[in-house]
Scaffold this motif. Structure first.
Motif, PDB file in Angstrom:
ATOM      1  N   ARG A   4     141.126  12.718  28.065  1.00 39.35           N
ATOM      2  CA  ARG A   4     142.062  13.597  28.578  1.00 39.35           C
ATOM      3  C   ARG A   4     143.378  13.784  27.903  1.00 39.35           C
ATOM      4  NH1 ARG A   4     143.812  14.936  34.223  1.00 39.35           N
ATOM      5  NH2 ARG A   4     142.239  13.832  35.022  1.00 39.35           N
ATOM      6  N   TYR A   5     143.637  12.968  26.913  1.00 43.06           N
ATOM      7  CA  TYR A   5     144.662  12.844  26.177  1.00 43.06           C
ATOM      8  C   TYR A   5     144.348  13.750  24.968  1.00 43.06           C
ATOM      9  CZ  TYR A   5     147.990  11.509  22.458  1.00 43.06           C
ATOM     10  OH  TYR A   5     149.105  11.520  21.653  1.00 43.06           O
ATOM     11  N   TYR A   7     142.446  15.973  25.270  1.00 44.88           N
ATOM     12  CA  TYR A   7     142.328  17.430  26.089  1.00 44.88           C
ATOM     13  C   TYR A   7     143.573  18.000  25.970  1.00 44.88           C
ATOM     14  CZ  TYR A   7     141.425  20.998  29.392  1.00 44.88           C
ATOM     15  OH  TYR A   7     141.497  22.031  30.427  1.00 44.88           O
ATOM     16  N   ASN A   8     144.589  17.275  26.674  1.00 42.69           N
ATOM     17  CA  ASN A   8     146.011  17.684  26.446  1.00 42.69           C
ATOM     18  C   ASN A   8     146.654  18.308  25.535  1.00 42.69           C
ATOM     19  OD1 ASN A   8     145.926  17.128  29.424  1.00 42.69           O
ATOM     20  ND2 ASN A   8     146.799  15.288  29.172  1.00 42.69           N
ATOM     21  N   LYS A  12     147.524  22.385  24.775  1.00 41.11           N
ATOM     22  CA  LYS A  12     148.766  22.838  24.572  1.00 41.11           C
ATOM     23  C   LYS A  12     148.876  23.430  23.245  1.00 41.11           C
ATOM     24  CE  LYS A  12     151.145  18.898  27.030  1.00 41.11           C
ATOM     25  NZ  LYS A  12     151.774  17.659  26.964  1.00 41.11           N
ATOM     26  N   ASP A 141     142.237  26.374  32.136  1.00 40.08           N
ATOM     27  CA  ASP A 141     142.888  25.058  31.886  1.00 40.08           C
ATOM     28  C   ASP A 141     142.578  24.425  33.443  1.00 40.08           C
ATOM     29  OD1 ASP A 141     143.936  22.649  31.399  1.00 40.08           O
ATOM     30  OD2 ASP A 141     145.797  23.405  31.825  1.00 40.08           O
ATOM     31  N   LEU A 145     139.840  21.396  33.779  1.00 39.76           N
ATOM     32  CA  LEU A 145     140.336  20.011  34.214  1.00 39.76           C
ATOM     33  C   LEU A 145     139.714  19.461  35.360  1.00 39.76           C
ATOM     34  CD1 LEU A 145     144.317  20.042  34.153  1.00 39.76           C
ATOM     35  CD2 LEU A 145     142.899  18.532  32.936  1.00 39.76           C
ATOM     36  N   ARG A 152     143.134  15.484  39.521  1.00 41.70           N
ATOM     37  CA  ARG A 152     143.906  14.657  39.138  1.00 41.70           C
ATOM     38  C   ARG A 152     144.432  13.612  39.965  1.00 41.70           C
ATOM     39  NH1 ARG A 152     146.818  14.288  34.304  1.00 41.70           N
ATOM     40  NH2 ARG A 152     149.088  13.572  34.357  1.00 41.70           N
TER      41      ARG A 152
END
Length: 461
Positions: A4-5, A7-8, A12, A141, A145, A152
């Motif tokens: 997830r990190y 992916y973020n 961005k 996104d 996600l 989430r």
């Protein structure tokens, strides 16, 4: 968590990369359209000849990267998940700033003259293309996600007004799975809870938690790779916008006044003036016809002019088309007990004081049109809380008095959310929400919603 990190980070960087590609493509297209499209060239002849594309291409490579730096500086990427209207306004501001800076640079660079028309074309297309690309990225996104990581998982700790705001937000957004807790008993239990439920974010909405406990929770979140957010409890008193202020060398949280100020106030005023002048130019003839109809039906003037309470409690003369008989104000005291709405506001279905023409005007909200005069005089805005009758404003509590922190408006949030059918409490709540969350995008959204609301006649009497 690591997936997830990563992916973020990628999601961005994607808007920045997309913007570079868009700017590069747009400028090349603008060059072609300006100098090689026969229809465009017929209208705007290239009197100085067709410049060498190589010179443009070299400049575009630098402009593409330079514009993205300007976008970062102007805060374009800070709120990628704001509403579409707000995002469009932010894109418009950022691209316009980039074009102004580019124009200044080309003016100072004398070795080669760049076409201003190319810049104008690039400006118009870039605004639309960049906004569209950001909306597509936002949609992708949200889809990815959910597909890759599922909903989430969030823990909200605390209770009160702020927690209720989060609860309503998460109820509308199905991509979140939320657990609510009133407080924290033990940091060890929290560690176990976060790990077992695979929580990705924790939000504390009440600062009744001690500082050492907050520090321990922060360490747990660092260990597990969980986002940790804390809402200052001052928001329980005032849900306004917080500004980080480091004037004294340390970060402080400063509450932005709820009334509009600075550049926002200027932008809203300029928008009001432009809209009012355009409106008068287009609808002058219908306004004359309405005036004649009012005079023919009953004795009295064209306008209903009375004192109202406006910005900061100041009194002003309020204009409406007359929709009642001449003696309407003298009849009000006897009718107050028949009001359909609770609280210090008078609304009555089948009000005997309203004329036949008046009922039509009210149903379509045409009786409000003369308030354009108040807008031009600076006493009102196009969008805002409604100006209040004196006796109604005198009965305001402290919360309701916040409505007086901005100019009153011809239309507003509660007018497009139910109009007269709303309760007094809902009307106040929506006006305060508008004041505390104002943006030019929100104004545009309300104006667009006003048209179908008026045509439907729902809640109007």
């Amino acid at each position: 968590m690591k997936r997830r990190y990563l992916y973020n980070i990628l999601i961005k960087l994607l808007p920045l990369a997309a913007d570079v590609a868009i700017i590069y493509s747009v400028f090349n297209f603008a060059y072609y359209l300006r100098f090689h499209n026969f229809l465009f060239v017929d209208i705007f002849p290239a009197v100085k000849g067709i410049p060498d594309f190589i010179m443009y291409h070299k400049a575009v490579l630098g402009v593409s990267v330079g514009w993205v730096f300007i976008f970062v500086f102007s805060g374009l990427y800070d709120k990628l998940y704001a509403s579409s209207f707000d995002r469009f306004i932010q894109v418009l501001k950022s691209v316009t700033l980039a074009v102004i800076i580019t124009s200044l640079v080309t003016f100072l660079y004398r070795e080669f003259e760049y076409s201003r028309l190319v810049l104008i074309i690039a400006w118009a297309i870039s605004v639309l293309a960049i906004h569209t690309s950001h909306e597509i990225i936002k949609t992708i996104d949200n889809y990815l996600l959910f597909r890759l990581f599922g909903p989430r998982r969030v823990v909200v700790i605390g209770n009160g007004k702020t927690t209720d705001v989060f609860r309503k937000y998460f109820e509308r957004n199905k991509k979140f799975k939320v657990n609510y807790y009133a407080g924290i008993k033990d940091a060890g239990d929290l560690h176990k809870l976060l790990k077992e439920k695979r929580i990705s974010e924790i939000i504390i909405t009440s600062l009744k938690v001690k500082h050492d406990e907050l520090s321990e929770i922060s360490n747990i979140c660092d260990e597990l790779g969980i986002d940790f957010r804390v809402v200052p409890d001052i928001l329980e008193l005032r849900m306004g916008e917080l500004i980080v202020d480091d004037s004294f060398g340390i970060p402080l949280l400063r509450i932005k006044p709820v009334s509009l100020y600075g550049s926002n106030r200027i932008i809203k005023r300029v928008t009001d003036l432009i809209f009012s002048l355009l409106f008068l130019g287009v609808f002058m003839l219908p306004l004359i016809f309405i005036s004649i109809a009012i005079l023919l039906e009953s004795r009295g003037g064209i306008f209903y002019i009375r004192k109202r309470v406006g910005y900061k409690g100041r009194m002003f003369s309020f204009f409406k088309f007359r929709s009642m008989v001449k003696e309407a104000d003298n009849m009000l005291e006897k009718l107050k007990v028949l009001s359909d709405r609770k609280g210090p506001v008078f609304k009555m279905k089948g009000d005997p004081r309203v004329t036949v023409i008046g009922r039509i005007l009210r149903k379509l909200s045409l009786d409000e049109l003369p308030q354009i005069i108040n807008v031009l005089r600076g006493e009102m805005s196009i969008v805002g809380p409604r100006p209040q009758v004196i006796w109604e404003a005198e009965n305001y509590d402290e919360f309701a008095r916040k409505r007086l922190n901005v100019l009153p408006g011809i239309t507003g949030l509660w007018q497009v959310s139910g109009r007269a059918a709303l309760s007094y409490e809902d009307m106040i709540r929506l006006d305060i929400f508008y004041i505390e969350h104002w943006s030019l995008g929100l104004d545009l959204k309300i104006l667009l919603k006003t048209i179908p609301t008026v045509l439907s006649g729902e809640g109007a009497y």
